[in-house]
Scaffold this motif. Structure first.
Motif, PDB file in Angstrom:
ATOM      1  N   ASP A  63       5.233 -44.888 -74.721  1.00  0.00           N
ATOM      2  CA  ASP A  63       6.172 -45.989 -74.048  1.00  0.00           C
ATOM      3  C   ASP A  63       6.453 -45.240 -72.617  1.00  0.00           C
ATOM      4  O   ASP A  63       6.466 -46.017 -71.616  1.00  0.00           O
ATOM      5  N   LEU A  64       6.962 -44.185 -72.632  1.00  0.00           N
ATOM      6  CA  LEU A  64       7.510 -43.678 -71.403  1.00  0.00           C
ATOM      7  C   LEU A  64       6.633 -43.496 -70.327  1.00  0.00           C
ATOM      8  O   LEU A  64       6.720 -43.882 -69.137  1.00  0.00           O
ATOM      9  N   ASN A  65       5.055 -42.971 -70.797  1.00  0.00           N
ATOM     10  CA  ASN A  65       4.219 -42.902 -69.905  1.00  0.00           C
ATOM     11  C   ASN A  65       3.712 -44.127 -69.374  1.00  0.00           C
ATOM     12  O   ASN A  65       3.446 -44.431 -68.050  1.00  0.00           O
ATOM     13  N   LYS A  66       3.808 -45.064 -70.059  1.00  0.00           N
ATOM     14  CA  LYS A  66       3.656 -46.673 -69.698  1.00  0.00           C
ATOM     15  C   LYS A  66       4.340 -47.146 -68.843  1.00  0.00           C
ATOM     16  O   LYS A  66       4.095 -47.884 -67.767  1.00  0.00           O
ATOM     17  N   TRP A  67       5.663 -47.009 -69.286  1.00  0.00           N
ATOM     18  CA  TRP A  67       6.767 -47.494 -68.301  1.00  0.00           C
ATOM     19  C   TRP A  67       6.746 -46.708 -66.918  1.00  0.00           C
ATOM     20  O   TRP A  67       7.011 -47.424 -66.012  1.00  0.00           O
ATOM     21  N   LEU A  68       6.802 -45.474 -66.928  1.00  0.00           N
ATOM     22  CA  LEU A  68       6.669 -44.682 -65.718  1.00  0.00           C
ATOM     23  C   LEU A  68       5.534 -45.262 -64.777  1.00  0.00           C
ATOM     24  O   LEU A  68       5.553 -45.259 -63.537  1.00  0.00           O
ATOM     25  N   GLY A  69       4.321 -45.504 -65.376  1.00  0.00           N
ATOM     26  CA  GLY A  69       3.321 -46.082 -64.728  1.00  0.00           C
ATOM     27  C   GLY A  69       3.426 -47.408 -63.920  1.00  0.00           C
ATOM     28  O   GLY A  69       3.187 -47.541 -62.875  1.00  0.00           O
ATOM     29  N   THR A  70       4.015 -48.307 -64.782  1.00  0.00           N
ATOM     30  CA  THR A  70       4.341 -49.498 -64.263  1.00  0.00           C
ATOM     31  C   THR A  70       5.502 -49.258 -63.015  1.00  0.00           C
ATOM     32  O   THR A  70       5.399 -49.973 -61.973  1.00  0.00           O
ATOM     33  N   ASP A  99       4.342 -34.891 -71.914  1.00  0.00           N
ATOM     34  CA  ASP A  99       4.924 -35.185 -70.778  1.00  0.00           C
ATOM     35  C   ASP A  99       6.507 -35.026 -70.861  1.00  0.00           C
ATOM     36  O   ASP A  99       7.087 -35.858 -71.577  1.00  0.00           O
ATOM     37  N   PHE A 100       7.076 -34.076 -70.145  1.00  0.00           N
ATOM     38  CA  PHE A 100       8.549 -33.837 -70.294  1.00  0.00           C
ATOM     39  C   PHE A 100       9.212 -34.370 -69.329  1.00  0.00           C
ATOM     40  O   PHE A 100      10.394 -33.928 -68.975  1.00  0.00           O
ATOM     41  N   SER A 101       8.617 -35.539 -68.365  1.00  0.00           N
ATOM     42  CA  SER A 101       9.279 -35.913 -67.371  1.00  0.00           C
ATOM     43  C   SER A 101      10.421 -36.643 -67.661  1.00  0.00           C
ATOM     44  O   SER A 101      11.509 -36.754 -66.977  1.00  0.00           O
ATOM     45  N   GLY A 102      10.853 -37.232 -69.247  1.00  0.00           N
ATOM     46  CA  GLY A 102      12.092 -37.719 -69.446  1.00  0.00           C
ATOM     47  C   GLY A 102      13.123 -36.716 -69.137  1.00  0.00           C
ATOM     48  O   GLY A 102      14.219 -37.267 -68.636  1.00  0.00           O
ATOM     49  N   ILE A 103      12.993 -35.603 -69.589  1.00  0.00           N
ATOM     50  CA  ILE A 103      14.058 -34.646 -69.455  1.00  0.00           C
ATOM     51  C   ILE A 103      14.283 -34.388 -68.050  1.00  0.00           C
ATOM     52  O   ILE A 103      15.619 -34.290 -67.586  1.00  0.00           O
ATOM     53  N   CYS A 104      13.460 -34.356 -67.238  1.00  0.00           N
ATOM     54  CA  CYS A 104      13.513 -34.085 -65.767  1.00  0.00           C
ATOM     55  C   CYS A 104      14.299 -35.157 -64.820  1.00  0.00           C
ATOM     56  O   CYS A 104      14.928 -34.979 -64.297  1.00  0.00           O
ATOM     57  N   ILE A 105      13.626 -36.432 -65.648  1.00  0.00           N
ATOM     58  CA  ILE A 105      14.463 -37.569 -64.738  1.00  0.00           C
ATOM     59  C   ILE A 105      15.994 -37.634 -65.273  1.00  0.00           C
ATOM     60  O   ILE A 105      16.948 -37.765 -64.417  1.00  0.00           O
ATOM     61  N   SER A 106      16.363 -37.414 -66.396  1.00  0.00           N
ATOM     62  CA  SER A 106      17.591 -37.460 -66.920  1.00  0.00           C
ATOM     63  C   SER A 106      18.638 -36.302 -65.996  1.00  0.00           C
ATOM     64  O   SER A 106      19.684 -36.530 -65.694  1.00  0.00           O
ATOM     65  N   ALA A 107      17.882 -35.041 -65.982  1.00  0.00           N
ATOM     66  CA  ALA A 107      18.781 -33.932 -65.286  1.00  0.00           C
ATOM     67  C   ALA A 107      18.538 -34.225 -63.812  1.00  0.00           C
ATOM     68  O   ALA A 107      19.780 -34.027 -63.249  1.00  0.00           O
ATOM     69  N   VAL A 135       9.401 -39.296 -83.395  1.00  0.00           N
ATOM     70  CA  VAL A 135       9.698 -40.807 -82.407  1.00  0.00           C
ATOM     71  C   VAL A 135       9.701 -40.264 -81.028  1.00  0.00           C
ATOM     72  O   VAL A 135       9.210 -40.934 -80.220  1.00  0.00           O
ATOM     73  N   VAL A 136      10.323 -39.125 -80.806  1.00  0.00           N
ATOM     74  CA  VAL A 136      10.614 -38.644 -79.272  1.00  0.00           C
ATOM     75  C   VAL A 136       9.172 -38.425 -78.697  1.00  0.00           C
ATOM     76  O   VAL A 136       8.896 -38.988 -77.848  1.00  0.00           O
ATOM     77  N   VAL A 137       8.106 -37.716 -79.659  1.00  0.00           N
ATOM     78  CA  VAL A 137       6.786 -37.514 -79.201  1.00  0.00           C
ATOM     79  C   VAL A 137       6.194 -38.729 -78.592  1.00  0.00           C
ATOM     80  O   VAL A 137       5.369 -39.030 -77.736  1.00  0.00           O
TER      81      VAL A 137
END
Length: 177
Positions: free
Chosen positions: A15-22, A107-115, A7-9
């Motif tokens: 989802d996160l990739n599209k959301w970040l692009g927008t 894309d590990f950016s979700g982890i980076c954004i939270s940190a 689910v996370v992958v």
């Protein structure tokens, strides 16, 4: 655990990739119109909220990460603002869920954004809010009746008005009188 990992992958790859692009395109649009620090801060906060509201993990992972961070930080954990705690827990849970991923394009950016959200929240609390408190103790609260004197001691970044806008408003009021 493997199902949650999938689910996370899927979330990060799609989802996160599209959301970040927008979000990135919206960020470029507003960058010319606002203060860059505010834009980045808002982007980080919004990104963290999106990640936290979208990823659903078991409470056991959250509890495990919370205990780990409490031990890691010791007494300092109680001095961190709640937003930072939430973001650090989210980053840790995301990391635990993604640590075994070996895909080259993951894309590990979700982890980076939270940190980063955690860091930003506490830095703002310590430096920005702390500096405002210092200024209030040293010079008093900004006097909204006497803006000219306020600008002599208060940096514009800490005020709801900038000097240019204040001067324009003053000239308009003088013309009306």
């Amino acid at each position: 655990m493997e199902q949650q990992l999938n689910v996370v992958v899927n979330f990060v790859e799609n989802d996160l990739n599209k959301w970040l692009g927008t979000a990135k395109s919206r960020l470029k649009y507003t960058a010319d119109n606002e203060d860059n620090d505010t834009i980045v801060s808002d982007f980080i906060g919004t990104s963290a909220e999106y990640i936290n509201s979208t990823i659903v993990v078991s409470n056991d992972l959250i509890d495990q990460e919370t205990l780990y961070l409490q031990k890691l930080f010791g007494n300092a954990w109680n001095q961190i603002c709640q937003t930072s705690k939430t973001s650090l827990i989210s980053a840790g849970v995301l990391w635990m869920s993604c640590a075994q991923i070996r895909k080259a394009n993951f894309d590990f950016s979700g982890i980076c954004i939270s940190a980063t959200s955690a860091l930003e929240a506490d830095l703002k609390q310590v430096f920005f809010v702390g500096f405002q408190r210092y200024m209030e103790l040293k010079y008093g609260k900004p006097d909204y009746e006497i803006w000219g004197k306020t600008f002599e001691v208060w940096p514009e970044k800490l005020l709801s008005w900038n000097k240019n806008d204040y001067e324009k408003k003053s000239k308009q009021e003088n013309r009306q009188n």
